[in-house]
Design a protein around this motif. Structure first.
Motif, mmCIF file in Angstrom:
data_model
loop_
_atom_site.group_PDB
_atom_site.id
_atom_site.type_symbol
_atom_site.label_atom_id
_atom_site.label_comp_id
_atom_site.label_asym_id
_atom_site.label_seq_id
_atom_site.Cartn_x
_atom_site.Cartn_y
_atom_site.Cartn_z
ATOM 1 N N GLN A 111 0.832 -1.201 0.000
ATOM 2 C CA GLN A 111 0.000 0.000 0.000
ATOM 3 C C GLN A 111 0.871 1.257 0.000
ATOM 4 O OE1 GLN A 111 -3.616 -0.044 2.328
ATOM 5 N NE2 GLN A 111 -3.158 -2.109 3.065
ATOM 6 N N LYS A 112 0.599 2.151 -0.926
ATOM 7 C CA LYS A 112 1.401 3.362 -1.087
ATOM 8 C C LYS A 112 0.845 4.511 -0.246
ATOM 9 C CE LYS A 112 2.820 2.184 -5.811
ATOM 10 N NZ LYS A 112 2.850 2.635 -7.221
ATOM 11 N N ASP A 113 1.744 5.411 0.148
ATOM 12 C CA ASP A 113 1.373 6.618 0.887
ATOM 13 C C ASP A 113 0.457 6.313 2.076
ATOM 14 O OD1 ASP A 113 2.840 8.107 -0.930
ATOM 15 O OD2 ASP A 113 1.120 8.422 -2.243
ATOM 16 N N SER A 114 0.829 5.314 2.822
ATOM 17 C CA SER A 114 -0.059 4.854 3.890
ATOM 18 C C SER A 114 0.536 5.073 5.278
ATOM 19 C CB SER A 114 -0.357 3.365 3.701
ATOM 20 O OG SER A 114 0.856 2.623 3.656
ATOM 21 N N GLY A 186 10.243 3.246 0.336
ATOM 22 C CA GLY A 186 10.010 4.674 0.501
ATOM 23 C C GLY A 186 9.336 5.099 1.784
ATOM 24 N N ALA A 187 9.168 4.197 2.735
ATOM 25 C CA ALA A 187 8.508 4.561 3.988
ATOM 26 C C ALA A 187 9.471 5.324 4.892
ATOM 27 C CB ALA A 187 7.994 3.325 4.705
ATOM 28 N N ASP A 204 5.337 16.595 9.119
ATOM 29 C CA ASP A 204 4.512 16.377 7.927
ATOM 30 C C ASP A 204 4.190 14.889 7.814
ATOM 31 O OD1 ASP A 204 3.297 16.222 5.471
ATOM 32 O OD2 ASP A 204 4.914 17.193 4.356
ATOM 33 N N HIS A 206 2.356 13.436 5.515
ATOM 34 C CA HIS A 206 2.025 12.982 4.162
ATOM 35 C C HIS A 206 3.058 11.963 3.672
ATOM 36 C CE1 HIS A 206 -0.290 16.750 4.416
ATOM 37 N NE2 HIS A 206 -1.119 16.135 3.584
ATOM 38 N N GLY A 207 2.653 11.176 2.708
ATOM 39 C CA GLY A 207 3.522 10.133 2.186
ATOM 40 C C GLY A 207 3.422 8.867 3.018
ATOM 41 N N SER A 208 4.317 7.941 2.759
ATOM 42 C CA SER A 208 4.313 6.669 3.479
ATOM 43 C C SER A 208 5.018 6.840 4.820
ATOM 44 C CB SER A 208 5.011 5.592 2.635
ATOM 45 O OG SER A 208 4.961 4.344 3.290
ATOM 46 N N GLN A 209 4.289 6.636 5.909
ATOM 47 C CA GLN A 209 4.829 6.843 7.249
ATOM 48 C C GLN A 209 4.542 5.625 8.109
ATOM 49 O OE1 GLN A 209 5.493 10.363 8.785
ATOM 50 N NE2 GLN A 209 5.560 11.286 6.758
ATOM 51 N N ARG A 260 -3.883 14.539 6.470
ATOM 52 C CA ARG A 260 -4.152 13.901 5.190
ATOM 53 C C ARG A 260 -5.557 14.210 4.681
ATOM 54 N NH1 ARG A 260 -1.196 8.818 4.201
ATOM 55 N NH2 ARG A 260 0.769 8.938 5.318
#
Length: 273
Positions: A111-114, A186-187, A204, A206-209, A260
């Motif tokens: 899962q992207k940007d999750s 990319g997390a 921030d 946003h993005g994968s955290q 988000r």
């Protein structure tokens, strides 16, 4: 089918699922109470059998769900059987035996940007279950339980999730293997610390955290700490020394949800405590 004696072989097997060694051996666990059984059925969990108190009858909330479940036994039992299989002093009138769902970590990694919650050595089952519930409420992509965490299938953990364990992927695994994979995709690995670089309200989300939460006594392990990309702090105006793990995780999750953009239309029933 009916089972009245608590000495019945199957009843002994069901009662044994209160212990981790039997859950691990059989790859099954027990879910108690109308709400949790209802959640399991609605989520199409792999329910092997459902047992209900014959004297009280099948709960009305479950009657409409029974026909939709294929291959599940429905068994009427005595109050003595219910009591033998219960983990509480006031047994619920129904329980289900569920086969473990062998979800792999790839379900979460893909899962992207999750937002993902990672628990490292968190031993209190109530906190683990509460964090799973908060992750569900905040729309997280999943929860990962590292080694040393309370067992997901511990009855207290299950009760504390309030059914959320059936709503999102919850995976048990080795963080030494999983976290590097997350970073490669990319997390950003984020933890909390009194020496945090910035406030959780400035960070921030946003993005994968991937949010790393450790035990209240020790925090995250030294091995996990070496992989952290950023530490943030939860500011406090009062004199409390710290927050418990579930509260800290919930604050981070809901700040992430806020940044988000949470759903514009919210069902009032989803705001209940």
């Amino acid at each position: 089918m009916e089972i009245m004696s608590p000495q019945n072989t199957r009843v002994k097997e069901w009662a044994g699922l209160q212990e981790k060694k039997h859950r691990d051996k059989t790859r099954k666990y027990i879910v108690e109470g109308i709400h949790l059984v209802q959640e399991a059925l609605q989520a199409e969990a792999d329910v092997e059998c459902l047992a209900y108190d014959l004297d009280k009858g099948m709960p009305a909330e479950l009657k409409g769900l029974l026909q939709a479940v294929q291959g599940m036994e429905v068994i009427g039992v005595s109050a003595a059987v219910i009591a033998k299989c219960s983990s509480t002093g006031t047994p619920q009138p129904v329980f289900a035996i569920v086969r473990k769902d062998e979800q792999g970590v790839e379900t979460i990694l893909a899962q992207k940007d999750s937002l993902v919650v990672v628990l490292d050595g968190l031993q209190d089952p109530g906190n683990v279950g509460t964090i799973i519930r908060s992750a569900d409420a905040a729309g997280a992509a999943g929860v990962i339980l590292g080694q040393g965490c309370a067992d997901l299938y511990n009855p207290k953990t299950i009760r504390s999730t309030m059914g959320s364990m059936f709503h999102l992927p919850v995976v048990e695994g080795d963080l030494r293997e999983i976290l590097p994979q997350a970073r490669e995709r990319g997390a950003l690995l984020v933890s909390t610390s009194l020496q945090g670089e910035e406030s959780c309200y400035e960070h921030d989300f946003h993005g994968s955290q991937w949010l790393l939460i450790g035990s209240e006594g020790k925090g995250i392990s030294p091995e996990t700490a070496q992989m952290v990309d950023k530490s943030i702090i939860i500011p406090m105006a009062g004199r409390a020394e710290s927050l418990n793990a579930a509260m800290a995780a919930t604050i981070l999750l809901f700040e992430g949800m806020r940044q988000r953009g949470y759903p514009q239309q919210i069902n009032p029933s989803h705001c209940e405590l």
